[in-house]
Design a protein around this motif. Structure first.
Motif, PDB file in Angstrom:
ATOM      1  N   GLY A  28       1.784   8.001   9.366  1.00 31.72           N
ATOM      2  CA  GLY A  28       2.926   7.167   9.249  1.00 31.72           C
ATOM      3  C   GLY A  28       2.579   6.120   8.104  1.00 31.72           C
ATOM      4  O   GLY A  28       4.141   5.177   8.809  1.00 31.72           O
ATOM      5  N   GLY A  29       1.783   5.689   6.780  1.00 29.57           N
ATOM      6  CA  GLY A  29       3.269   5.210   5.940  1.00 29.57           C
ATOM      7  C   GLY A  29       2.076   3.317   6.145  1.00 29.57           C
ATOM      8  O   GLY A  29       2.210   2.456   5.750  1.00 29.57           O
ATOM      9  N   ASP A  30       1.480   3.794   7.502  1.00 26.86           N
ATOM     10  CA  ASP A  30       0.370   2.323   8.261  1.00 26.86           C
ATOM     11  C   ASP A  30      -1.103   2.484   8.229  1.00 26.86           C
ATOM     12  O   ASP A  30      -1.232   2.822   8.503  1.00 26.86           O
ATOM     13  N   ASP A  31      -1.243   0.857   7.224  1.00 20.25           N
ATOM     14  CA  ASP A  31      -2.507   1.126   6.750  1.00 20.25           C
ATOM     15  C   ASP A  31      -3.631   0.982   8.232  1.00 20.25           C
ATOM     16  O   ASP A  31      -3.961  -0.134   9.071  1.00 20.25           O
ATOM     17  N   LEU A  32      -4.276   1.925   8.385  1.00 17.95           N
ATOM     18  CA  LEU A  32      -5.450   2.334   9.388  1.00 17.95           C
ATOM     19  C   LEU A  32      -6.741   1.222   9.643  1.00 17.95           C
ATOM     20  O   LEU A  32      -7.764   1.834  10.332  1.00 17.95           O
ATOM     21  N   ASP A  46       0.981  20.363   3.905  1.00 23.14           N
ATOM     22  CA  ASP A  46       1.444  20.005   5.374  1.00 23.14           C
ATOM     23  C   ASP A  46       1.346  19.508   5.987  1.00 23.14           C
ATOM     24  O   ASP A  46       1.629  18.553   7.299  1.00 23.14           O
ATOM     25  N   LEU A  47       0.278  18.474   5.531  1.00 23.47           N
ATOM     26  CA  LEU A  47       0.124  16.802   6.186  1.00 23.47           C
ATOM     27  C   LEU A  47       1.887  16.091   6.348  1.00 23.47           C
ATOM     28  O   LEU A  47       2.236  16.632   5.216  1.00 23.47           O
ATOM     29  N   PRO A  48       1.976  15.151   7.727  1.00 23.00           N
ATOM     30  CA  PRO A  48       3.062  14.393   7.235  1.00 23.00           C
ATOM     31  C   PRO A  48       2.857  13.446   5.845  1.00 23.00           C
ATOM     32  O   PRO A  48       2.007  12.585   5.558  1.00 23.00           O
ATOM     33  N   VAL A  49       4.362  13.235   5.204  1.00 20.54           N
ATOM     34  CA  VAL A  49       4.559  11.722   4.568  1.00 20.54           C
ATOM     35  C   VAL A  49       3.391  10.599   5.040  1.00 20.54           C
ATOM     36  O   VAL A  49       4.047  10.059   5.870  1.00 20.54           O
ATOM     37  N   GLY A  50       2.858  10.465   3.991  1.00 19.31           N
ATOM     38  CA  GLY A  50       2.498   8.989   4.364  1.00 19.31           C
ATOM     39  C   GLY A  50       1.411   8.561   5.257  1.00 19.31           C
ATOM     40  O   GLY A  50       0.774   7.668   6.110  1.00 19.31           O
ATOM     41  N   CYS A  51      -0.092   9.870   4.408  1.00 20.71           N
ATOM     42  CA  CYS A  51      -0.918   9.979   5.083  1.00 20.71           C
ATOM     43  C   CYS A  51      -1.910   9.665   3.844  1.00 20.71           C
ATOM     44  O   CYS A  51      -1.781   9.925   3.041  1.00 20.71           O
ATOM     45  N   HIS A  58       0.785  -1.038   0.029  1.00 18.68           N
ATOM     46  CA  HIS A  58      -0.438   0.031  -0.214  1.00 18.68           C
ATOM     47  C   HIS A  58       0.567   1.355  -0.009  1.00 18.68           C
ATOM     48  O   HIS A  58       0.487   2.169   0.592  1.00 18.68           O
ATOM     49  N   ALA A  59       2.701   1.365  -0.214  1.00 20.63           N
ATOM     50  CA  ALA A  59       2.884   2.701  -0.219  1.00 20.63           C
ATOM     51  C   ALA A  59       3.068   2.680  -1.477  1.00 20.63           C
ATOM     52  O   ALA A  59       3.645   4.639  -1.293  1.00 20.63           O
ATOM     53  N   GLY A  60       2.455   2.920  -2.253  1.00 21.85           N
ATOM     54  CA  GLY A  60       2.716   3.026  -3.832  1.00 21.85           C
ATOM     55  C   GLY A  60       1.909   4.566  -4.398  1.00 21.85           C
ATOM     56  O   GLY A  60       1.055   5.055  -2.748  1.00 21.85           O
TER      57      GLY A  60
END
Length: 531
Positions: A326-330, A269-274, A199-201
């Protein structure tokens, strides 16, 4: 192509969902990967480029058969589908035919047709037809006109692939999302083991869709187990923040880059990976309430909106879910937890990024009273989401419900009809309805859903017997029948002859108890649009 034609015939002849799924799964198991990839693409609703016009197809048919134009037109009017008309009118030749693979048609033959001049294109069509059996003539013509429909949804294709690959449907859905391109390697990869970076793409997550609430709302249990929000009327979208950029994907899996630059700027301004899920809405300049969907449409078609359009029609993302942080699938975490994280993430980032507000009420009765305010607030009703629910794939019933306000209704007169598509191509199923403007009936809505098969058959026979004029496939009929129509919204429109446009019209019932003089008046609709 022979194998795909056999699959198409099975899909076309059955209304059983499980039979269609099993047939596709069997095809995916047996077909060469490159052919199977294109089958996934076209059956799943992939956009096909038209490589020949209807005029060229008619001309080619006339030259190949010697039939007069009037005869071809008359046959087309009865059949309702040009590809099928051609397949039926061409002479049947009992001979062995070459079986050209599906991928050769899609990757070489059809694109080459589009590069020819019209006279050459017509002659090549005739050559192709002579070398194909009837069922493949039909399929090739549907593919080159970009109109292949066979009653198969994208979701059903995903389920068939999951059955073939023995993998979860949500994984298959994610692998197909975004800009999936058909090819042998891409098809084989669909069945590969799940990767850690799956899911990182830049592909969007499959959207979770709510179901309409048709039962008593109290049957859902305790009101405290649910989150209630307004149901916004905008563009469902996912906003993704990746390494050095932001992406916006629509629910239709279309990249919306550049069309809503203020949202992309806010996302910087959002964190990378959201990944945020929400609704893009046009908003009033005084920030009082959302604008009608028609205002948002001005932005949809502009790849690079100008300064005036940006200033006159500002937009915002009304965020209501957080799928990744943060790159985590929630997605497997409960909604209550995802919403808490979302609220913290976009706090003080308004107004372009806003948290969809919760609608609080002590019980269902009180919530029903608040729901009455929906139209006043420029919303369509309420969304009800179970607080402990994960973010699912597709329309899974039980966790997300849309509790919409009752639609507007009008009584309107049938004025025009034309054939439907796919299984309904031989029936008149697409209707235009009008209301009174003084002593004249003016068209105000088109609808094609709401009648059962028996009613469609009865109306089809009546239309054929009471046609008063023809305009290509469209028939003008005697003003005789009144239908009750429902629609979600209405607004003034300079693009429509009646001066109003209705949203999502559909047929509620055939009003055999009403005469045409009892139909509604245009002034009634204008008052709704202005109110």
């Amino acid at each position: 192509m022979r194998r795909f034609a056999a699959l198409f015939e099975i899909l076309d002849r059955t209304s059983s969902t499980s039979a269609k799924r099993d047939a596709m799964a069997a095809y995916f198991a047996d077909a060469p990967a490159q052919d199977a990839a294109w089958a996934v693409y076209v059956l799943g609703g992939g956009k096909l480029k038209r490589t020949a016009s209807s005029t060229e197809l008619r001309t080619a048919l006339a030259r190949e058969t010697g039939y007069a134009d009037w005869l071809i037109d008359d046959c087309y009017q009865h059949v309702g589908d040009l590809a099928e008309t051609i397949a039926l009118m061409l002479p049947r030749e009992e001979q062995a035919h070459e079986d050209t693979p599906l991928h050769v048609w899609m990757e070489a033959r059809l694109p080459s047709l589009g590069r020819l001049e019209s006279p050459e294109r017509i002659e090549l069509l005739r050559e192709w037809w002579r070398g194909l059996p009837r069922e493949q003539v039909f399929l090739v013509n549907k593919l080159l006109t970009g109109s292949l429909r066979v009653g198969v949804s994208h979701r059903l294709v995903v389920q068939a692939l999951a059955q073939w690959a023995d993998l979860p449907t949500d994984l298959i859905a994610h692998r197909l999302s975004g800009t999936w391109k058909p090819g042998a390697e891409a098809f084989v990869a669909l069945a590969g083991p799940e990767r850690a970076d799956e899911h990182a793409g830049e592909r969007p997550y499959p959207f979770f869709l709510a179901s309409p609430l048709e039962q008593d709302v109290a049957s859902l249990g305790e009101v405290g187990d649910w989150l209630a929000e307004w149901k916004w009327d905008g563009i469902r979208a996912q906003l993704m923040r990746r390494d050095d950029h932001a992406l916006i994907w629509s629910r239709g899996e279309e990249r919306l880059d550049g069309r809503f630059p203020e949202i992309e700027t806010a996302a910087a301004d959002l964190p990378v990976g959201c990944v945020l899920d929400g609704e893009i809405l046009a908003w009033t300049l005084d920030e009082a309430h959302p604008l009608p969907f028609a205002a948002l449409q001005k932005r949809i078609g502009k790849l690079k909106p100008g300064a005036k359009l940006l200033a006159d029609t500002p937009v915002r993302l009304m965020a209501y879910d957080l799928l990744e942080l943060g790159g985590d699938d929630l997605r497997e975490r409960p909604l209550a937890e995802r919403r808490t994280l979302l609220a913290t993430l976009i706090e003080d980032r308004g107004p372009t990024l806003m948290l969809s507000p919760a609608v609080d009420a002590p019980d269902w009765e009180a919530l029903a009273a608040v729901r009455v305010e929906s139209r006043e607030r420029r919303t369509e009703g309420l969304m009800l989401k179970r607080l402990d629910s994960p973010y699912r794939v597709g329309r899974k019933r039980g966790d997300w419900w849309k509790w919409k306000v009752d639609p507007y209704t009008i009584d309107a007169v049938l004025l025009y009809a034309q054939p439907g598509h796919g299984r309904r191509s031989g029936l008149f199923t697409d209707y235009t309805f009008g209301v009174w403007n003084g002593d004249a009936l003016v068209p105000v809505a088109k609808a094609y859903s709401g009648l059962d098969d028996a009613e469609i058959g009865r109306l089809d026979r009546w239309i054929r017997a009471h046609t008063i004029d023809r305009f290509g496939p469209v028939r003008s009929v005697e003003a005789t029948h009144v239908f009750e129509l429902a629609f979600e919204a209405i607004q003034a429109s300079g693009r429509h002859k009646a001066g109003v446009a209705v949203r999502f019209p559909r047929i509620l019932r055939w009003r055999t108890d009403l005469a045409i003089r009892d139909a509604d008046k245009l002034d009634d609709l204008r008052r709704l649009a202005s109110g």
